[in-house]
Design a protein around this motif. Structure first.
Motif, PDB file in Angstrom:
ATOM      1  N   GLY A  60       0.843  -1.192   0.000  1.00  0.00           N
ATOM      2  CA  GLY A  60       0.000   0.000   0.000  1.00  0.00           C
ATOM      3  C   GLY A  60       0.874   1.237   0.000  1.00  0.00           C
ATOM      4  O   GLY A  60       1.740   1.408  -0.858  1.00  0.00           O
ATOM      5  N   ASP A  61       0.699   2.087   0.990  1.00  0.00           N
ATOM      6  CA  ASP A  61       1.517   3.302   1.110  1.00  0.00           C
ATOM      7  C   ASP A  61       2.783   3.073   1.926  1.00  0.00           C
ATOM      8  O   ASP A  61       3.602   3.987   2.077  1.00  0.00           O
ATOM      9  CB  ASP A  61       0.704   4.431   1.768  1.00  0.00           C
ATOM     10  CG  ASP A  61      -0.437   4.893   0.882  1.00  0.00           C
ATOM     11  OD1 ASP A  61      -0.306   4.799  -0.357  1.00  0.00           O
ATOM     12  OD2 ASP A  61      -1.463   5.333   1.427  1.00  0.00           O
ATOM     13  N   PHE A  62       2.947   1.866   2.454  1.00  0.00           N
ATOM     14  CA  PHE A  62       4.083   1.547   3.326  1.00  0.00           C
ATOM     15  C   PHE A  62       5.222   0.956   2.513  1.00  0.00           C
ATOM     16  O   PHE A  62       5.025   0.040   1.714  1.00  0.00           O
ATOM     17  CB  PHE A  62       3.635   0.549   4.395  1.00  0.00           C
ATOM     18  CG  PHE A  62       4.732   0.106   5.323  1.00  0.00           C
ATOM     19  CD1 PHE A  62       5.205   0.952   6.311  1.00  0.00           C
ATOM     20  CD2 PHE A  62       5.286  -1.162   5.212  1.00  0.00           C
ATOM     21  CE1 PHE A  62       6.221   0.545   7.181  1.00  0.00           C
ATOM     22  CE2 PHE A  62       6.296  -1.581   6.070  1.00  0.00           C
ATOM     23  CZ  PHE A  62       6.760  -0.723   7.054  1.00  0.00           C
ATOM     24  N   THR A  63       6.416   1.504   2.683  1.00  0.00           N
ATOM     25  CA  THR A  63       7.597   0.960   2.015  1.00  0.00           C
ATOM     26  C   THR A  63       8.621   0.535   3.060  1.00  0.00           C
ATOM     27  O   THR A  63       8.683   1.097   4.160  1.00  0.00           O
ATOM     28  CB  THR A  63       8.242   1.984   1.064  1.00  0.00           C
ATOM     29  OG1 THR A  63       8.605   3.159   1.798  1.00  0.00           O
ATOM     30  CG2 THR A  63       7.286   2.354  -0.059  1.00  0.00           C
ATOM     31  N   LEU A  64       9.419  -0.473   2.693  1.00  0.00           N
ATOM     32  CA  LEU A  64      10.391  -1.023   3.632  1.00  0.00           C
ATOM     33  C   LEU A  64      11.621  -1.488   2.877  1.00  0.00           C
ATOM     34  O   LEU A  64      11.519  -2.117   1.817  1.00  0.00           O
ATOM     35  CB  LEU A  64       9.763  -2.205   4.394  1.00  0.00           C
ATOM     36  CG  LEU A  64      10.549  -2.809   5.560  1.00  0.00           C
ATOM     37  CD1 LEU A  64      10.706  -1.798   6.695  1.00  0.00           C
ATOM     38  CD2 LEU A  64       9.845  -4.069   6.069  1.00  0.00           C
ATOM     39  N   ALA A  65      12.793  -1.172   3.424  1.00  0.00           N
ATOM     40  CA  ALA A  65      14.069  -1.618   2.867  1.00  0.00           C
ATOM     41  C   ALA A  65      14.708  -2.626   3.824  1.00  0.00           C
ATOM     42  O   ALA A  65      14.238  -2.817   4.940  1.00  0.00           O
ATOM     43  CB  ALA A  65      14.996  -0.417   2.661  1.00  0.00           C
ATOM     44  N   GLU A  66      15.776  -3.249   3.371  1.00  0.00           N
ATOM     45  CA  GLU A  66      16.600  -4.189   4.127  1.00  0.00           C
ATOM     46  C   GLU A  66      15.936  -5.562   4.246  1.00  0.00           C
ATOM     47  O   GLU A  66      14.830  -5.710   4.751  1.00  0.00           O
ATOM     48  CB  GLU A  66      16.977  -3.655   5.508  1.00  0.00           C
ATOM     49  CG  GLU A  66      17.823  -2.391   5.454  1.00  0.00           C
ATOM     50  CD  GLU A  66      19.160  -2.607   4.751  1.00  0.00           C
ATOM     51  OE1 GLU A  66      19.746  -3.708   4.859  1.00  0.00           O
ATOM     52  OE2 GLU A  66      19.609  -1.674   4.064  1.00  0.00           O
ATOM     53  N   SER A  67      16.654  -6.581   3.781  1.00  0.00           N
ATOM     54  CA  SER A  67      16.093  -7.926   3.660  1.00  0.00           C
ATOM     55  C   SER A  67      15.634  -8.517   4.985  1.00  0.00           C
ATOM     56  O   SER A  67      14.571  -9.157   5.050  1.00  0.00           O
ATOM     57  CB  SER A  67      17.116  -8.856   3.001  1.00  0.00           C
ATOM     58  OG  SER A  67      18.325  -8.895   3.732  1.00  0.00           O
ATOM     59  N   VAL A  68      16.411  -8.333   6.042  1.00  0.00           N
ATOM     60  CA  VAL A  68      16.014  -8.906   7.335  1.00  0.00           C
ATOM     61  C   VAL A  68      14.729  -8.259   7.824  1.00  0.00           C
ATOM     62  O   VAL A  68      13.798  -8.945   8.277  1.00  0.00           O
ATOM     63  CB  VAL A  68      17.143  -8.759   8.375  1.00  0.00           C
ATOM     64  CG1 VAL A  68      16.645  -9.124   9.770  1.00  0.00           C
ATOM     65  CG2 VAL A  68      18.333  -9.634   8.002  1.00  0.00           C
ATOM     66  N   ALA A  69      14.633  -6.939   7.708  1.00  0.00           N
ATOM     67  CA  ALA A  69      13.410  -6.246   8.111  1.00  0.00           C
ATOM     68  C   ALA A  69      12.225  -6.736   7.288  1.00  0.00           C
ATOM     69  O   ALA A  69      11.118  -6.935   7.817  1.00  0.00           O
ATOM     70  CB  ALA A  69      13.580  -4.735   7.943  1.00  0.00           C
ATOM     71  N   ILE A  70      12.439  -6.965   6.001  1.00  0.00           N
ATOM     72  CA  ILE A  70      11.365  -7.444   5.130  1.00  0.00           C
ATOM     73  C   ILE A  70      10.938  -8.853   5.518  1.00  0.00           C
ATOM     74  O   ILE A  70       9.737  -9.159   5.617  1.00  0.00           O
ATOM     75  CB  ILE A  70      11.807  -7.380   3.652  1.00  0.00           C
ATOM     76  CG1 ILE A  70      11.927  -5.912   3.214  1.00  0.00           C
ATOM     77  CG2 ILE A  70      10.839  -8.142   2.752  1.00  0.00           C
ATOM     78  CD1 ILE A  70      12.594  -5.721   1.860  1.00  0.00           C
ATOM     79  N   LEU A  71      11.894  -9.743   5.757  1.00  0.00           N
ATOM     80  CA  LEU A  71      11.566 -11.106   6.167  1.00  0.00           C
ATOM     81  C   LEU A  71      10.755 -11.122   7.457  1.00  0.00           C
ATOM     82  O   LEU A  71       9.761 -11.861   7.575  1.00  0.00           O
ATOM     83  CB  LEU A  71      12.853 -11.923   6.347  1.00  0.00           C
ATOM     84  CG  LEU A  71      13.574 -12.351   5.066  1.00  0.00           C
ATOM     85  CD1 LEU A  71      14.971 -12.845   5.386  1.00  0.00           C
ATOM     86  CD2 LEU A  71      12.777 -13.413   4.321  1.00  0.00           C
ATOM     87  N   LEU A  72      11.141 -10.314   8.421  1.00  0.00           N
ATOM     88  CA  LEU A  72      10.437 -10.304   9.700  1.00  0.00           C
ATOM     89  C   LEU A  72       9.059  -9.654   9.562  1.00  0.00           C
ATOM     90  O   LEU A  72       8.094 -10.087  10.205  1.00  0.00           O
ATOM     91  CB  LEU A  72      11.280  -9.597  10.767  1.00  0.00           C
ATOM     92  CG  LEU A  72      12.656 -10.222  11.036  1.00  0.00           C
ATOM     93  CD1 LEU A  72      13.300  -9.591  12.261  1.00  0.00           C
ATOM     94  CD2 LEU A  72      12.577 -11.729  11.186  1.00  0.00           C
TER      95      LEU A  72
END
Length: 241
Positions: A60-72
């Motif tokens: 949606g409007d939320f974006t996220l970087a970094e693989s570990v953060a994405i996996l969690l």
């Protein structure tokens, strides 16, 4: 708009995210970002991830970087089976411990090994790697592999205990980088080789091969276009040190 994952499967953390999402039946729209064409440096991609790195997530409007953060994030949002990121305090701490260690240890040596050994620098970029540099890189990779066995895997079936976790996905996708460059990572390490077989079996051989198809063909890449070579040079020169 649903979940979007910006990935290039030449990237080891992208492969970990891809395998995790596919294995757990997480619905997503794949947004390919071709690193070797410099697409991660585009203004359009910077709107998703100002760090100009993959993987990246848009929900949606939320974006996220970094693989570990994405996996969690994915493990929590989609309530995947507990073994991937356990609720138990100490079991989760073991996963966290590996994820914290690998960034500056296994990740670094695996990336350098792939770029320096007979492929990315010598063929794709046309850069010669000093023999002493490659020897140092391979020695560091061997040291990290020994630590992976002695500190993390030990006599367990998986990196953080008796069950597969996100730590195993992060580890195996890293190791396939030097494998793609012809490094015999598993040849003299039966414990590590047996672990690889267990991880592949848990993931599923078809999904494992699908995720690694591109990187296993990277040795066949033609030399880079001069414009692409100049664009990538500043970001990869550190891998020669």
């Amino acid at each position: 708009m649903g979940l979007e994952l910006y990935l290039d499967l030449l990237s080891q953390p992208c492969r970990a995210v891809y395998i995790f999402a596919k294995k757990n039946g997480i619905p997503f729209e794949l947004r390919p970002v071709e690193l070797l064409k410099g697409q991660h440096h585009s203004d359009a991609f910077a709107q998703v991830n100002l760090l100009k790195k993959v993987p990246a997530l848009k929900d949606g409007d939320f974006t996220l970087a970094e693989s570990v953060a994405i996996l969690l994030y994915l493990s929590r949002k989609y309530e995947v089976p507990d073994h991937w990121y356990p609720q138990d305090l100490q079991a989760r701490a073991r996963v966290d411990e590996y994820l914290a260690w690998q960034h500056t240890a296994l990740r670094s040596s695996c990336t350098r090994a792939m770029w320096q050994k007979q492929m990315m620098f010598p063929v794709f970029l046309g850069e010669q790697v000093p023999p002493e540099t490659l020897a140092s890189t391979l020695a560091e990779l061997d040291r990290c592999l020994q630590l992976l066995e002695d500190k993390f895997l030990k006599d367990q079936d998986f990196v953080a205990g008796p069950h597969i976790s996100v730590a195993d996905l992060v580890a195996i996708t890293e190791l396939m980088h030097p494998v793609s460059a012809g490094c015999q990572v598993f040849k003299s390490r039966p414990k590590l080789a047996a672990w690889r077989q267990r991880v592949e079996a848990e993931v599923g051989k078809d999904l494992f091969q699908e995720a690694h198809a591109a990187v296993m063909k990277v040795k066949d890449l033609p030399p880079a276009d001069p414009a692409i070579k100049e664009k990538l040079k500043p970001s990869v020169q550190g891998l020669l040190q």
